[in-house]
Scaffold this active site. Structure first.
Site, PDB file in Angstrom:
ATOM      1  CG  HIS A 262      -8.600  -2.362  -2.577  1.00 47.67           C
ATOM      2  ND1 HIS A 262      -9.548  -1.701  -3.339  1.00 47.67           N
ATOM      3  CD2 HIS A 262      -8.413  -1.594  -1.476  1.00 47.67           C
ATOM      4  CE1 HIS A 262      -9.908  -0.598  -2.730  1.00 47.67           C
ATOM      5  NE2 HIS A 262      -9.243  -0.506  -1.588  1.00 47.67           N
TER       6      HIS A 262
ATOM      7  CG  HIS B  76      -9.672  -3.120  -9.141  1.00 41.75           C
ATOM      8  ND1 HIS B  76      -9.092  -3.184 -10.391  1.00 41.75           N
ATOM      9  CD2 HIS B  76      -9.515  -4.338  -8.598  1.00 41.75           C
ATOM     10  CE1 HIS B  76      -8.597  -4.415 -10.583  1.00 41.75           C
ATOM     11  NE2 HIS B  76      -8.850  -5.125  -9.495  1.00 41.75           N
TER      12      HIS B  76
ATOM     13  CG  HIS C 179      -6.964  -2.312   2.972  1.00 42.24           C
ATOM     14  ND1 HIS C 179      -6.179  -1.194   2.830  1.00 42.24           N
ATOM     15  CD2 HIS C 179      -8.137  -2.017   2.349  1.00 42.24           C
ATOM     16  CE1 HIS C 179      -6.835  -0.259   2.168  1.00 42.24           C
ATOM     17  NE2 HIS C 179      -8.039  -0.727   1.861  1.00 42.24           N
TER      18      HIS C 179
ATOM     19  CG  ASN D  27     -12.243   0.167   3.627  1.00 41.74           C
ATOM     20  OD1 ASN D  27     -12.624  -0.272   4.713  1.00 41.74           O
ATOM     21  ND2 ASN D  27     -11.079   0.776   3.483  1.00 41.74           N
TER      22      ASN D  27
ATOM     23  N   GLY E 159     -15.248   4.026   3.330  1.00 41.00           N
ATOM     24  CA  GLY E 159     -13.855   4.395   3.108  1.00 41.00           C
ATOM     25  C   GLY E 159     -13.245   3.870   1.835  1.00 41.00           C
TER      26      GLY E 159
ATOM     27  CG  ASP F 112      -2.046   0.990   1.111  1.00 41.51           C
ATOM     28  OD1 ASP F 112      -3.204   0.578   0.965  1.00 41.51           O
ATOM     29  OD2 ASP F 112      -1.753   2.205   1.170  1.00 41.51           O
TER      30      ASP F 112
HETATM   31  P1  DGP Z   1      -9.525   2.142   0.097  1.00 36.41           P
HETATM   32  O1  DGP Z   1      -9.555   3.461   0.778  1.00 36.41           O
HETATM   33  O2  DGP Z   1     -10.072   0.988   0.931  1.00 36.41           O
HETATM   34  O3  DGP Z   1     -10.156   2.212  -1.289  1.00 36.41           O
HETATM   35  O4  DGP Z   1      -7.995   1.794  -0.095  1.00 36.41           O
HETATM   36  C1  DGP Z   1      -7.243   2.283  -1.150  1.00 36.41           C
HETATM   37  C2  DGP Z   1      -5.800   2.075  -0.779  1.00 36.41           C
HETATM   38  O5  DGP Z   1      -5.048   2.161  -1.966  1.00 36.41           O
HETATM   39  C3  DGP Z   1      -5.240   3.108   0.178  1.00 36.41           C
HETATM   40  O6  DGP Z   1      -4.808   2.453   1.376  1.00 36.41           O
HETATM   41  C4  DGP Z   1      -4.067   3.728  -0.534  1.00 36.41           C
HETATM   42  C5  DGP Z   1      -3.818   2.783  -1.675  1.00 36.41           C
HETATM   43  N1  DGP Z   1      -3.397   3.410  -2.905  1.00 36.41           N
HETATM   44  C6  DGP Z   1      -4.031   4.413  -3.560  1.00 36.41           C
HETATM   45  N2  DGP Z   1      -3.382   4.717  -4.701  1.00 36.41           N
HETATM   46  C7  DGP Z   1      -2.318   3.869  -4.758  1.00 36.41           C
HETATM   47  C8  DGP Z   1      -1.255   3.696  -5.691  1.00 36.41           C
HETATM   48  O7  DGP Z   1      -1.170   4.365  -6.731  1.00 36.41           O
HETATM   49  N3  DGP Z   1      -0.335   2.747  -5.389  1.00 36.41           N
HETATM   50  C9  DGP Z   1      -0.412   1.978  -4.273  1.00 36.41           C
HETATM   51  N4  DGP Z   1       0.555   1.063  -4.077  1.00 36.41           N
HETATM   52  N5  DGP Z   1      -1.398   2.113  -3.366  1.00 36.41           N
HETATM   53  C10 DGP Z   1      -2.326   3.053  -3.614  1.00 36.41           C
END
Ligand code: DGP
Length: 120
Positions: free
Chosen positions: A106, A104, A108, A93, A99, A38
């Site tokens: 994912h 897409h 965590h 989420n 949140g 992340d």
């Molecule tokens: P959510 O808020 O549950 O949709 O989580 C999205 C997560 O994605 C957040 O913890 C930060 C991560 N994230 C957002 N943009 C990028 C990116 O470009 N690269 C990476 N590695 N993580 C990202």
């Protein structure tokens, strides 16, 4: 770039990471899912596990491709086994109020420190 109906992230952000078009620290890749660090870690272990195909939420993934969801969970466990003694929180989420900022699905994978409950 396609628009998102959840938050500000483009809908294809994780598709572009999966395709290698955007940089990420990949920690696992197979025929169904990809895992990467992340960009905004909230715990010593904070890895995102995403399906190669885009489904917006975990419920949509479960309905359309249950084997992919099962693989995602298996990969999450493997990462936690390798990095934090098998103890982890797996968070999906779903929806903007919960949140979700990237539409897409994912998981965590969070661990490496004691995690409080309830989450904020
Ligand atoms: P959510 O808020 O549950 O949709 O989580 C999205 C997560 O994605 C957040 O913890 C930060 C991560 N994230 C957002 N943009 C990028 C990116 O470009 N690269 C990476 N590695 N993580 C990202």
């Amino acid at each position: 770039m396609s628009a998102s109906r959840n938050g500000n992230a483009p809908a294809d952000l994780f598709l572009r990471i999966v395709a290698g078009e955007l940089p990420a620290t990949i920690v696992h890749s197979d025929d169904l899912v990809v895992a990467f660090e992340d960009a905004d870690p909230r715990a010593p272990v904070h890895v995102l596990v995403v399906p190669r195909e885009r489904h917006e939420t975990v419920a949509e993934l479960a309905a359309a491709a249950p084997a992919t969801l099962a693989r995602l969970v298996q990969v999450a466990q493997r990462i936690a086994d390798e990095r934090c003694g098998g103890h982890f929180r797996l968070v999906f989420n779903s929806g903007e109020d919960a949140g979700q900022s990237v539409p897409h699905v994912h998981g965590h994978v969070l661990g490496g420190r004691p995690l409080t409950w309830p989450p904020g």
